[in-house]
Each structure stands twice: as structure tokens, then as C-alpha cells.
Design an enzyme around this catalytic site. Structure first.
Site, PDB file in Angstrom:
ATOM      1  N   GLY A  95       0.795  -1.216   0.000  1.00  0.00           N
ATOM      2  CA  GLY A  95       0.000   0.000   0.000  1.00  0.00           C
ATOM      3  C   GLY A  95       0.832   1.273   0.000  1.00  0.00           C
ATOM      4  N   LEU A  98       0.495   3.689  -2.168  1.00  0.00           N
ATOM      5  CA  LEU A  98       0.917   3.524  -3.567  1.00  0.00           C
ATOM      6  C   LEU A  98       1.507   4.805  -4.148  1.00  0.00           C
ATOM      7  CD1 LEU A  98      -2.204   1.509  -4.813  1.00  0.00           C
ATOM      8  CD2 LEU A  98      -0.059   0.636  -3.846  1.00  0.00           C
ATOM      9  N   ARG A 101       3.859   6.216  -7.976  1.00  0.00           N
ATOM     10  CA  ARG A 101       3.919   5.941  -9.408  1.00  0.00           C
ATOM     11  C   ARG A 101       4.680   4.655  -9.741  1.00  0.00           C
ATOM     12  NH1 ARG A 101       6.828   9.243 -12.227  1.00  0.00           N
ATOM     13  NH2 ARG A 101       7.692  10.360 -10.440  1.00  0.00           N
ATOM     14  N   HIS A 155       4.482   1.766  -7.988  1.00  0.00           N
ATOM     15  CA  HIS A 155       3.425   0.735  -7.947  1.00  0.00           C
ATOM     16  C   HIS A 155       2.522   0.831  -9.172  1.00  0.00           C
ATOM     17  CE1 HIS A 155       4.088   1.398  -3.473  1.00  0.00           C
ATOM     18  NE2 HIS A 155       4.211   0.088  -3.549  1.00  0.00           N
ATOM     19  N   GLN A 171       7.513  -9.952   7.787  1.00  0.00           N
ATOM     20  CA  GLN A 171       8.739  -9.560   7.093  1.00  0.00           C
ATOM     21  C   GLN A 171       9.421  -8.364   7.764  1.00  0.00           C
ATOM     22  OE1 GLN A 171       6.595  -8.715   3.302  1.00  0.00           O
ATOM     23  NE2 GLN A 171       7.958  -6.964   3.102  1.00  0.00           N
ATOM     24  N   GLY A 199       8.582  -4.864  -8.612  1.00  0.00           N
ATOM     25  CA  GLY A 199       9.450  -3.759  -8.990  1.00  0.00           C
ATOM     26  C   GLY A 199      10.916  -4.120  -8.803  1.00  0.00           C
ATOM     27  N   MET A 200      11.770  -3.580  -9.673  1.00  0.00           N
ATOM     28  CA  MET A 200      13.194  -3.882  -9.593  1.00  0.00           C
ATOM     29  C   MET A 200      13.894  -3.060  -8.513  1.00  0.00           C
ATOM     30  SD  MET A 200      14.145  -4.543 -13.580  1.00  0.00           S
ATOM     31  CE  MET A 200      15.861  -4.883 -13.237  1.00  0.00           C
ATOM     32  N   ASP A 207      13.241  -3.277  -5.394  1.00  0.00           N
ATOM     33  CA  ASP A 207      13.537  -4.342  -4.433  1.00  0.00           C
ATOM     34  C   ASP A 207      14.186  -5.480  -5.210  1.00  0.00           C
ATOM     35  OD1 ASP A 207      12.322  -3.109  -2.060  1.00  0.00           O
ATOM     36  OD2 ASP A 207      10.475  -3.267  -3.216  1.00  0.00           O
ATOM     37  N   SER A 241       7.645   4.082  -0.740  1.00  0.00           N
ATOM     38  CA  SER A 241       6.664   4.544   0.252  1.00  0.00           C
ATOM     39  C   SER A 241       7.371   5.165   1.442  1.00  0.00           C
ATOM     40  CB  SER A 241       5.791   3.379   0.718  1.00  0.00           C
ATOM     41  OG  SER A 241       5.171   2.765  -0.385  1.00  0.00           O
TER      42      SER A 241
END
Lengths: 282, 282
Positions: free
Chosen positions: A32, A34, A36, A38, A62, A148-149, A151, A187
Site C-alpha cells: 500500500g 501507492l 507511481r 506501484h 517480514q 518492482g526492480m 527491491d 513509500s
């Protein structure tokens, strides 16, 4: 109209009905808040699948002790309105006790790629990531899932998990989205003070310097890492946690660069932990 | 005609074709050397599903150092002919390197139910079991999977894994099948000498004694375990490893029996490790 579903059983019914109509399902797993970054995953998912599910779950397992689980930024209303505008079919937003019973005792452990980089300072983090991602896959049965790259290690850990456990999901990596000045969207950027925000620019600057050196012919991993450290040192109040040049696929150590590598870093700006990376030689 | 398939990709194609025709799929995971116990699972699977897949895989990662991986009994030809006669659709019999790459690094760990009983003497065993079972589920996508109650702890570990990871498979337990004299069927029974075979009868005898005492009103777990130990002591050359009376669902410790329990034991007859159990108070 984006349907908000909080129960595993209900979302399963929804998905199974769509699948029985021969529709393909794409999943964008998120925590969450969010941005751009995401939304670039969401756009791609919408293009490539009949049904798009975005999950919103701040996965407690995590986060380690002392990490930012409790203050992790949340704004479900805003998230929902973004997803609504984009045309997402389902927002799956379970409560923690819908995902984990008190007697939960099963975990997924990836024991090689999880080890270096963020694995060093966040023990148990990727175990938590693998476990929740596999649960989401099993609940939502997506054909494709979007990560997403930014991470980068998470992406490769999940790739390995999917390969090793024969998970019937296609993982699609999506490029990092950056602010105009280079800061990778996250985020956690909301935590940054004005000063920290300015210093944080040295993360992407240091990676650009590494890319320029690589493009100029530098093939020593040590030299590239050294260069990144020196650029980061210019950022006031930055405390680098690691800078590593590693094999792009399995994150193994590299000395002389002969194939694709990732230059990955984690840095604290004040109390906020930021990560960024660039892939070279693809 | 039973199709023998050794490749993950090929069996996936077969299953996906059948599923697209709306057919249900049942799986009986085995390590081969089939006996009437296995075949009772197969019969039930055939009755309850359109397509029945039996897997035959002696899973190396569930054997510890010094265990019987290398001498585990194998006779694929005989297994195939039994499955053929029963009308099984597919025998999925991959080689070890089809299931595990050299760089395999992802494991599934159940950390509560795996701990007592066999978990004590076989560290890593249930991690190996969970990992391979989840892989088989992901490859074969069965609607239902059949497990024998002789491996009672394995059954409950898998039930827990399925619950915790939201695995979309229905686990169906099947009762222990015994020889006329009471010995629970096991592929490992072929290891037994004539003398050991005779002593091994005290396993089922001891459990029957526990059941009789329970039916007669005994509700002390300690008293039942004590009774089992005393009957086992009559078997020459038997070395009990454990005798435990535990909660039938989560294998937690029990003192006064108020709900369903399992009386479970592991015993060595010579160098052969045998297990057996009975559920009381269901």
C-alpha cells in the site's frame, strides 16, 4: 469499479469464477501507500491480463524487531481511489489475522540469494516475504505477478523460490521509477526531512557514477563499489549499510565483471533506510 | 494404459489439457515399492477423481545422513504393473535432477508439528517432506491428494502446511492397512528378518492394548504410554525410540485425555526403523 475484498474465501470465489470463464489473472502485491512505481506495475498488469488484482497487505512477518511495522505509512482510501481510476478489478486487503492464525507455523525459506545484502541486516525478512508471496499466489492463483526492480534482491529471491518450488506463476520484473531528480520512488520517502531528501539524491547519483564508469570500460567490481562509496560520502547525514556489486541473477560475489551485475546499496538517511540499485551489462 | 512421465514440463502439459476439459485430478504421492497400503489410496483416488496421478519419487532431501536413501527398496516395473492393473492414468516418476537443481535453495519449514516424535531423531526430515510435497502440488495441481495415516505425523504436518500456506489442495487421509496378524504395511518391512518380523508384531499389539485400556475408561496419557512400553518390552530385539500420546490434530502434549489423541511409536527392529500409531477418542 474496484471491488474491495478482505476475506480469502471471498476472493477465491471471485477468482475461480473468472478463471472458469477462461480469463487470465494478474497480481500486483503491495504494502500500500501507492506511488507511481506501484502504478507502473498496475498499468502493465492491466495491459497483460483480463483481471487485475492488487493486494494490499503490510506483512508483519517480514518486519524485524525495531523495524517500522507500526509506523509504516498507510492510506487505504487514497490507494483505492488510485486503483479505481486505473481500472483495477480487485483490491485484496486482508487483515493480519485473515492471513496468519495464532498457530501459524509454516514458512518458506530461500537460503542462498536471501543471505547477502539486505539479508545481513534484516534476518528473517526474506523468509517473511517468501511466505506471504507464496500465500498470495496460492490464494489468488495469478497467471502473472509483477514486482518492482527497486527491491532487486526480493525480485531474485522470488524468482528462485518460483523456480525451486515449481510455482505456476510467471514473475514479471518492472523497472525502477524515479523522481525527476533521480530519487527512486518508495513509500518510505515520506519519512525524509527536507535535508535528508536532499542527501538521498546521492544514492542515485552514486549509481549513475558507477554506470558511467562501467560504460567507460571499468570492469573491476571493487573499483565500482569504491566509486559508489566515495559519491555517497558527499551526502550529508548518510550512513551507508552496504554497497555491493554482485551477479545480477544469483547475487553471488563478483571480482572481474564478465556478465550482468547489479550494483546495490542500502543507506540510512537519518533513521530512514533507503535502497537503490542499477543493473549493468545486460 | 498408464502413461509414465518423467519430465515436469510434460506432466504439466498432460494435466493442463485434462483440466481444460473440466476434469478433476487426484494425486497419490509415493516413494514406490507399492504395497496394499498405497493401493488403498490409489483405489480411493480413482473413485473420487477423473484423472489419477501417482508420483514415484524417492525424495533425497527427506533422508538424513546415515539413513536408508541408497538402499531404499525400488521396483518400478512391478509398481507400474500394479498401477496399470488398477487403471491409473499417469505414473509421474522424475529423476532427482528433474526435481532439484544443483543450486536448489528454497525449502518449506513447518516449525511446530514437525518438532516432536520423528522430528527428534530425523532433523530436516519434514522440511524435505514439505518441500517435495509442495513441489508435487505445484507441478500437478491436484484437486485432492491422498496420504496414509501410518505416517501420521507427516499427515498432520502436511495438513498444517496446506492450511498455513493456503495451498489449494484437499488432503484426504486414508486408514492404515495391516497384515492379517496386525503388522502395518510398510515398504521397509522387506528389510526384516524372520525373527524381526515376529518381534515387530508387538508394535500393533501394544497399540491394541492401549486402545483396549482407553475403551475400558483409561484417560491418563502416561498410563497408556506406560502400557505400550511394557508390551513392546516383550518383543525380542526391539529398541523403542519413542512412545507418545499426543493431541490428534496438533501433536501437542496431553496429560489427561479429553479429546482425540494419537498413540504413536517408533521402534527399531534390528537396524530397521518401524512406526505405527492408533487414534483414540475420535
Amino acid at each position: 469499479m474496484t471491488l474491495v475484498i478482505r476475506s480469502v474465501d471471498e476472493v477465491r470465489r471471485f477468482i475461480s469464477e473468472r478463471r472458469s470463464q477462461g480469463k487470465t489473472v494478474g497480481l500486483v502485491p503491495t504494502m500500500g501507500y501507492l506511488h507511481r512505481g506501484h502504478m507502473s506495475l498496475v498499468e502493465r498488469c492491466l495491459e497483460e491480463n483480463d483481471v487485475t488484482v492488487v493486494s494490499l497487505f503490510v506483512n508483519p512477518i517480514q518486519f524485524g524487531p525495531g523495524e517500522d511495522l507500526d509506523r509504516y505509512p498507510r492510506d487505504e482510501e487514497r490507494d483505492l481511489s488510485l486503483l479505481q481510476d486505473a481500472g483495477v478489478d480487485v483490491l485484496f486487503a486482508p487483515e493480519a489475522d485473515e492471513m496468519y492464525r495464532p498457530s501459524h507455523s509454516t514458512y518458506v525459506d530461500e537460503a542462498a540469494i536471501s543471505f547477502p545484502l539486505c539479508g545481513g541486516s534484516r534476518p528473517g525478512h526474506f523468509r517473511g516475504v517468501c511466505t506471504v508471496v507464496l500465500k498470495l499466489f496460492n490464494v489468488l492463483l495469478p497467471d502473472r505477478a509483477y514486482f518492482g526492480m527497486k527491491d532487486y534482491q526480493q525480485l531474485q529471491v522470488i524468482n528462485r523460490m518460483v523456480r525451486d518450488l515449481n510455482v505456476p506463476v510467471e514473475v514479471r520484473p518492472c523497472p525502477i521509477v524515479r523522481e525527476a531528480d533521480g530519487l527512486a520512488l518508495s513509500s518510505r520517502n515520506v519519512y525524509l526531512s527536507e535535508d535528508e531528501r536532499r542527501s538521498a539524491l546521492f544514492l542515485s547519483k552514486s549509481l549513475s557514477a558507477a554506470k558511467d564508469a562501467f560504460d567507460g570500460g571499468e570492469r573491476s567490481a571493487f573499483a565500482l563499489a569504491d566509486l559508489v562509496w566515495s559519491v555517497l560520502a558527499e551526502g550529508e547525514g548518510l550512513t551507508p549499510e552496504y554497497v555491493e556489486v554482485r551477479d545480477a541473477a544469483d547475487l553471488s560475489e563478483v571480482a572481474d565483471i564478465t556478465g550482468p551485475v547489479v550494483v546495490a546499496l542500502a543507506v540510512r538517511a537519518g533513521s530512514t533506510r533507503l535502497i537503490d540499485n542499477v543493473v549493468l551489462g545486460e
